[in-house]
Scaffold this motif. Sequence first.
Motif, PDB file in Angstrom:
ATOM      1  N   LEU A 168       0.830  -1.203   0.000  1.00  0.00           N
ATOM      2  CA  LEU A 168       0.000   0.000   0.000  1.00  0.00           C
ATOM      3  C   LEU A 168       0.869   1.259   0.000  1.00  0.00           C
ATOM      4  N   ALA A 169       1.884   1.256   0.851  1.00  0.00           N
ATOM      5  CA  ALA A 169       2.778   2.422   0.928  1.00  0.00           C
ATOM      6  C   ALA A 169       3.491   2.643  -0.400  1.00  0.00           C
ATOM      7  N   ARG A 170       3.957   1.585  -1.018  1.00  0.00           N
ATOM      8  CA  ARG A 170       4.655   1.717  -2.298  1.00  0.00           C
ATOM      9  C   ARG A 170       3.719   2.243  -3.382  1.00  0.00           C
ATOM     10  N   ALA A 171       2.457   1.820  -3.356  1.00  0.00           N
ATOM     11  CA  ALA A 171       1.494   2.312  -4.345  1.00  0.00           C
ATOM     12  C   ALA A 171       1.277   3.814  -4.184  1.00  0.00           C
ATOM     13  N   LEU A 172       1.196   4.269  -2.947  1.00  0.00           N
ATOM     14  CA  LEU A 172       1.017   5.696  -2.693  1.00  0.00           C
ATOM     15  C   LEU A 172       2.239   6.490  -3.133  1.00  0.00           C
ATOM     16  N   LEU A 173       3.418   5.964  -2.834  1.00  0.00           N
ATOM     17  CA  LEU A 173       4.653   6.636  -3.246  1.00  0.00           C
ATOM     18  C   LEU A 173       4.741   6.725  -4.769  1.00  0.00           C
ATOM     19  N   LYS A 174       4.406   5.631  -5.423  1.00  0.00           N
ATOM     20  CA  LYS A 174       4.475   5.611  -6.881  1.00  0.00           C
ATOM     21  C   LYS A 174       3.496   6.605  -7.498  1.00  0.00           C
ATOM     22  N   ALA A 175       2.362   6.803  -6.816  1.00  0.00           N
ATOM     23  CA  ALA A 175       1.353   7.742  -7.326  1.00  0.00           C
ATOM     24  C   ALA A 175       1.689   9.185  -6.970  1.00  0.00           C
ATOM     25  N   GLY A 176       2.774   9.401  -6.228  1.00  0.00           N
ATOM     26  CA  GLY A 176       3.217  10.757  -5.941  1.00  0.00           C
ATOM     27  C   GLY A 176       2.736  11.347  -4.636  1.00  0.00           C
ATOM     28  N   PHE A 177       2.178  10.528  -3.747  1.00  0.00           N
ATOM     29  CA  PHE A 177       1.702  11.041  -2.474  1.00  0.00           C
ATOM     30  C   PHE A 177       2.850  11.134  -1.468  1.00  0.00           C
ATOM     31  N   ARG A 178       2.858  12.197  -0.717  1.00  0.00           N
ATOM     32  CA  ARG A 178       3.830  12.364   0.362  1.00  0.00           C
ATOM     33  C   ARG A 178       3.430  11.385   1.463  1.00  0.00           C
ATOM     34  N   THR A 179       4.194  10.332   1.606  1.00  0.00           N
ATOM     35  CA  THR A 179       3.778   9.195   2.423  1.00  0.00           C
ATOM     36  C   THR A 179       4.661   9.022   3.645  1.00  0.00           C
ATOM     37  N   THR A 180       4.028   9.090   4.809  1.00  0.00           N
ATOM     38  CA  THR A 180       4.716   8.825   6.078  1.00  0.00           C
ATOM     39  C   THR A 180       4.384   7.404   6.512  1.00  0.00           C
ATOM     40  N   VAL A 181       5.389   6.680   6.968  1.00  0.00           N
ATOM     41  CA  VAL A 181       5.181   5.282   7.344  1.00  0.00           C
ATOM     42  C   VAL A 181       5.651   5.030   8.768  1.00  0.00           C
ATOM     43  N   TRP A 182       4.981   4.090   9.408  1.00  0.00           N
ATOM     44  CA  TRP A 182       5.372   3.632  10.740  1.00  0.00           C
ATOM     45  C   TRP A 182       5.154   2.140  10.835  1.00  0.00           C
ATOM     46  N   ASN A 183       6.056   1.473  11.520  1.00  0.00           N
ATOM     47  CA  ASN A 183       5.903   0.051  11.800  1.00  0.00           C
ATOM     48  C   ASN A 183       6.549  -0.237  13.144  1.00  0.00           C
ATOM     49  N   ARG A 184       5.976  -1.196  13.858  1.00  0.00           N
ATOM     50  CA  ARG A 184       6.524  -1.532  15.174  1.00  0.00           C
ATOM     51  C   ARG A 184       7.987  -1.935  15.060  1.00  0.00           C
ATOM     52  N   THR A 185       8.310  -2.694  13.989  1.00  0.00           N
ATOM     53  CA  THR A 185       9.713  -2.996  13.691  1.00  0.00           C
ATOM     54  C   THR A 185      10.221  -1.902  12.756  1.00  0.00           C
ATOM     55  N   ALA A 186      11.034  -1.014  13.277  1.00  0.00           N
ATOM     56  CA  ALA A 186      11.422   0.194  12.542  1.00  0.00           C
ATOM     57  C   ALA A 186      12.156  -0.105  11.244  1.00  0.00           C
ATOM     58  N   ALA A 187      12.840  -1.231  11.172  1.00  0.00           N
ATOM     59  CA  ALA A 187      13.616  -1.546   9.976  1.00  0.00           C
ATOM     60  C   ALA A 187      12.736  -1.619   8.731  1.00  0.00           C
ATOM     61  N   LYS A 188      11.493  -2.075   8.891  1.00  0.00           N
ATOM     62  CA  LYS A 188      10.593  -2.168   7.738  1.00  0.00           C
ATOM     63  C   LYS A 188      10.238  -0.780   7.210  1.00  0.00           C
ATOM     64  N   ALA A 189      10.100   0.178   8.112  1.00  0.00           N
ATOM     65  CA  ALA A 189       9.832   1.549   7.686  1.00  0.00           C
ATOM     66  C   ALA A 189      11.074   2.165   7.057  1.00  0.00           C
ATOM     67  N   PRO A 197      14.482   5.050   1.117  1.00  0.00           N
ATOM     68  CA  PRO A 197      15.115   5.310  -0.181  1.00  0.00           C
ATOM     69  C   PRO A 197      14.120   5.456  -1.336  1.00  0.00           C
ATOM     70  N   GLU A 198      12.899   4.954  -1.129  1.00  0.00           N
ATOM     71  CA  GLU A 198      11.879   5.060  -2.161  1.00  0.00           C
ATOM     72  C   GLU A 198      11.065   6.346  -2.028  1.00  0.00           C
ATOM     73  N   GLY A 199      11.384   7.148  -1.013  1.00  0.00           N
ATOM     74  CA  GLY A 199      10.714   8.433  -0.844  1.00  0.00           C
ATOM     75  C   GLY A 199       9.829   8.557   0.365  1.00  0.00           C
ATOM     76  N   ALA A 200       9.682   7.481   1.135  1.00  0.00           N
ATOM     77  CA  ALA A 200       8.826   7.532   2.315  1.00  0.00           C
ATOM     78  C   ALA A 200       9.491   8.320   3.432  1.00  0.00           C
ATOM     79  N   LEU A 201       8.658   8.899   4.298  1.00  0.00           N
ATOM     80  CA  LEU A 201       9.119   9.589   5.493  1.00  0.00           C
ATOM     81  C   LEU A 201       8.860   8.668   6.681  1.00  0.00           C
ATOM     82  N   ARG A 202       9.900   8.307   7.412  1.00  0.00           N
ATOM     83  CA  ARG A 202       9.732   7.374   8.527  1.00  0.00           C
ATOM     84  C   ARG A 202       9.413   8.133   9.804  1.00  0.00           C
ATOM     85  N   ALA A 203       8.307   7.741  10.441  1.00  0.00           N
ATOM     86  CA  ALA A 203       7.929   8.330  11.727  1.00  0.00           C
ATOM     87  C   ALA A 203       8.490   7.466  12.843  1.00  0.00           C
ATOM     88  N   ALA A 204       9.026   8.105  13.856  1.00  0.00           N
ATOM     89  CA  ALA A 204       9.616   7.366  14.974  1.00  0.00           C
ATOM     90  C   ALA A 204       8.550   6.798  15.908  1.00  0.00           C
TER      91      ALA A 204
END
Length: 290
Positions: free
Chosen positions: A18-39, A44-51
Amino acid sequence: MSDTPVTVLGLGDMGTALARALLKAGFRTTVWNRTAAKAEALVPEGALRAATVAEAVEASPLVVVCLLDHDSVRDTLDPVARVLTGKAVANLTSGTPRQAREMAAWAADQGADYLDGGIMAVPPMIATPAAFVLYSGSREVFDAHRAALDALARSEYLGEDAALASLHDIALLSGMYGMFTGILHAYALIRSEDIKATDFAPLLGRWLNAMSGAVAGYAEKIDSGDHARGVVSNLAMQSAGFGHLIEAAEEQGVSPELLSPLGPLMARRVADGHGHEDLSGLVELLRTRP
């Protein structure tokens, strides 16, 4: 790049898609995951990682949630309830209709607008024409964020009741698994004589495609309540022959457990005086509440 930021909470296989689809469509995408490595892997693909979850929620007016289950959604959002006020929450986590209504009520208590979703796709299908997502709940959220939702898959809005997407999702999956059980049983029978499944597959596919007309035909009978209209193979005949499927499986050393529950339902419906009707009438036996 779109002017509307989007946050994605949860980066399992589906959340990442889902995040990759949003990034590909040009949306400014912030991501979070309990395991930070996945975020971090999406940066490098343009996502903004939230702590933190709170930071992720605060980053965007639309928060897409794709976690393991209902409990994990509440565990994640409960501690940040204060920052959900004024946000649009699109919960694409699998659950039941009851859980969807509970989440909608909880979100309303936090001052958030809630949209529940059912993803009818596996991760590789996201952002392809084969995928679609069912939505129910806030029409305002659906309309306001349609561009982001459509970046994920074709969007289908079902109504204001938040439970509708989950109900349709579960019903569609039930049909799928019912088909799969028959397919697996068929292959088990074929393999009992050392016939390759791949040799049998074209015949099975052709037969199932021919029988797919039952989807629309049964629907008409179920909606009308008239299961005796246009019957080609009546239930009494089918019930009498169904025992052969179970007997043949046992003779071939194949467990009939995927098919056997259907037999008693057919026999009961015939005993109740509906042998002249179609198989669609079995739906009347499946209701456990008025």
